[in-house]
Motif scaffolding. Structure first.
Motif, mmCIF file in Angstrom:
data_model
loop_
_atom_site.group_PDB
_atom_site.id
_atom_site.type_symbol
_atom_site.label_atom_id
_atom_site.label_comp_id
_atom_site.label_asym_id
_atom_site.label_seq_id
_atom_site.Cartn_x
_atom_site.Cartn_y
_atom_site.Cartn_z
ATOM 1 N N ALA A 90 18.566 -9.925 -14.046
ATOM 2 C CA ALA A 90 19.591 -10.303 -15.026
ATOM 3 C C ALA A 90 20.059 -11.739 -14.816
ATOM 4 C CB ALA A 90 20.772 -9.337 -14.956
ATOM 5 N N PHE A 91 20.201 -12.182 -13.573
ATOM 6 C CA PHE A 91 20.608 -13.564 -13.314
ATOM 7 C C PHE A 91 19.567 -14.522 -13.883
ATOM 8 C CE2 PHE A 91 24.198 -12.273 -11.053
ATOM 9 C CZ PHE A 91 24.895 -13.354 -10.556
ATOM 10 N N SER A 92 18.309 -14.171 -13.743
ATOM 11 C CA SER A 92 17.247 -15.011 -14.298
ATOM 12 C C SER A 92 17.278 -14.982 -15.830
ATOM 13 C CB SER A 92 15.891 -14.531 -13.790
ATOM 14 O OG SER A 92 14.859 -15.278 -14.363
ATOM 15 N N PRO A 143 27.601 -17.234 -17.924
ATOM 16 C CA PRO A 143 26.286 -16.650 -17.665
ATOM 17 C C PRO A 143 26.293 -15.645 -16.504
ATOM 18 C CG PRO A 143 26.096 -19.026 -17.943
ATOM 19 C CD PRO A 143 27.561 -18.702 -17.880
ATOM 20 N N ILE A 144 27.115 -15.902 -15.512
ATOM 21 C CA ILE A 144 27.196 -14.987 -14.368
ATOM 22 C C ILE A 144 27.778 -13.655 -14.832
ATOM 23 C CG2 ILE A 144 28.311 -14.573 -12.141
ATOM 24 C CD1 ILE A 144 28.105 -17.673 -11.714
ATOM 25 N N ARG A 145 28.837 -13.714 -15.628
ATOM 26 C CA ARG A 145 29.438 -12.475 -16.141
ATOM 27 C C ARG A 145 28.443 -11.713 -17.011
ATOM 28 N NH1 ARG A 145 34.961 -10.782 -17.068
ATOM 29 N NH2 ARG A 145 34.876 -8.917 -18.352
ATOM 30 N N ARG A 146 27.747 -12.422 -17.883
ATOM 31 C CA ARG A 146 26.754 -11.755 -18.745
ATOM 32 C C ARG A 146 25.653 -11.105 -17.902
ATOM 33 N NH1 ARG A 146 27.661 -16.389 -21.808
ATOM 34 N NH2 ARG A 146 25.692 -17.336 -21.107
ATOM 35 N N ALA A 147 25.256 -11.764 -16.837
ATOM 36 C CA ALA A 147 24.208 -11.209 -15.972
ATOM 37 C C ALA A 147 24.687 -9.936 -15.277
ATOM 38 C CB ALA A 147 23.774 -12.244 -14.944
ATOM 39 N N VAL A 148 25.898 -9.941 -14.762
ATOM 40 C CA VAL A 148 26.434 -8.753 -14.091
ATOM 41 C C VAL A 148 26.595 -7.617 -15.097
ATOM 42 C CG1 VAL A 148 28.360 -7.794 -12.762
ATOM 43 C CG2 VAL A 148 27.527 -10.117 -12.262
ATOM 44 N N ARG A 150 24.912 -7.197 -17.864
ATOM 45 C CA ARG A 150 23.559 -6.757 -18.232
ATOM 46 C C ARG A 150 22.971 -5.826 -17.164
ATOM 47 N NH1 ARG A 150 19.276 -10.588 -20.821
ATOM 48 N NH2 ARG A 150 17.427 -9.290 -20.826
ATOM 49 N N ALA A 151 23.091 -6.224 -15.910
ATOM 50 C CA ALA A 151 22.548 -5.406 -14.823
ATOM 51 C C ALA A 151 23.282 -4.076 -14.719
ATOM 52 C CB ALA A 151 22.637 -6.171 -13.501
ATOM 53 N N ALA A 152 24.596 -4.101 -14.883
ATOM 54 C CA ALA A 152 25.371 -2.858 -14.806
ATOM 55 C C ALA A 152 24.993 -1.913 -15.943
ATOM 56 C CB ALA A 152 26.865 -3.169 -14.823
ATOM 57 N N GLN A 153 24.817 -2.453 -17.140
ATOM 58 C CA GLN A 153 24.411 -1.616 -18.279
ATOM 59 C C GLN A 153 22.994 -1.080 -18.077
ATOM 60 O OE1 GLN A 153 25.063 -4.310 -21.533
ATOM 61 N NE2 GLN A 153 27.243 -3.811 -21.685
ATOM 62 N N GLU A 154 22.092 -1.929 -17.597
ATOM 63 C CA GLU A 154 20.716 -1.515 -17.342
ATOM 64 C C GLU A 154 20.663 -0.387 -16.311
ATOM 65 O OE1 GLU A 154 16.963 -3.336 -14.967
ATOM 66 O OE2 GLU A 154 17.888 -4.669 -16.440
ATOM 67 N N ARG A 155 21.445 -0.547 -15.263
ATOM 68 C CA ARG A 155 21.460 0.463 -14.197
ATOM 69 C C ARG A 155 22.008 1.789 -14.700
ATOM 70 N NH1 ARG A 155 23.915 -0.437 -8.226
ATOM 71 N NH2 ARG A 155 22.852 1.309 -7.269
ATOM 72 N N ARG A 156 23.037 1.709 -15.553
ATOM 73 C CA ARG A 156 23.657 2.915 -16.067
ATOM 74 C C ARG A 156 22.706 3.685 -16.973
ATOM 75 N NH1 ARG A 156 28.988 1.897 -19.113
ATOM 76 N NH2 ARG A 156 27.519 0.804 -20.432
ATOM 77 N N THR A 157 21.883 2.982 -17.742
ATOM 78 C CA THR A 157 20.993 3.652 -18.673
ATOM 79 C C THR A 157 19.664 4.043 -18.034
ATOM 80 O OG1 THR A 157 20.130 1.549 -19.485
ATOM 81 C CG2 THR A 157 21.995 2.519 -20.692
ATOM 82 N N ALA A 158 19.426 3.595 -16.831
ATOM 83 C CA ALA A 158 18.147 3.917 -16.144
ATOM 84 C C ALA A 158 18.108 5.341 -15.622
ATOM 85 C CB ALA A 158 17.916 2.942 -14.991
#
Length: 158
Positions: A90-92, A143-148, A150-158
């Motif tokens: 997500a950071f990338s 961008p840092i907030r968006r990355a966190v 994004r990763a939190a949402q991705e992890r939740r839906t995985a």
């Protein structure tokens, strides 16, 4: 003092001077240079790691205080097959790094927050705390907030 540090799942038995800070031991004795030293006063957060799952400033903790504790550094974020952590991806994707100096600290604080709260993306105050906990001089915090998020949402839906 004989000190046992469990770092990224591996036990290390070290002879450590009682006055040495954990960040120095991680970097100099164990070669884990992803833990950066910035201000060395606990303000910038570049040295953030997880100790027993909680974010700490490793520049403020003596290595002997971590004896027997479980430590996770940025090097421990990748999966066993070398796959990047969702936060790293997500950071990338969100261009949340520029010089990269602060990135390991942000990754570790965010990883600890995501582990503690699977619904982190739904809690704006918690997100504010994660993003506001460390200092970035290059990218700004959007961008840092968006990355966190994004990763939190991705992890939740995985």
């Amino acid at each position: 003092m004989k000190t046992t540090l469990k770092v990224n799942g591996t036990d290390h038995v070290l002879d450590v001077e009682p006055r040495r800070v954990l960040a120095d031991v991680l970097r100099d004795d164990l070669g884990l240079t992803g833990t950066h030293l910035g201000c060395e006063h606990g303000v910038c957060g570049a040295c953030s790691i997880l100790m027993d799952g909680e974010p700490i400033r490793s520049c403020l903790v003596l290595a002997v205080q971590a004896d027997g504790r479980s430590l996770r550094t940025v090097e421990g974020l990748t999966g066993p097959d070398g796959e990047p952590h969702p936060l790293q991806r997500a950071f990338s994707a969100e261009h949340a790094l520029q010089c990269g100096f602060c990135t390991p600290g942000f990754l570790m604080v965010a990883a600890g927050a995501m582990d503690a709260d699977p619904d982190l993306a739904d809690h704006p105050e918690a997100m504010d705390h994660v993003v506001g906990s460390n200092i970035c001089r290059c990218t700004g915090y959007g961008p840092i907030r968006r990355a966190v998020e994004r990763a939190a949402q991705e992890r939740r839906t995985a």
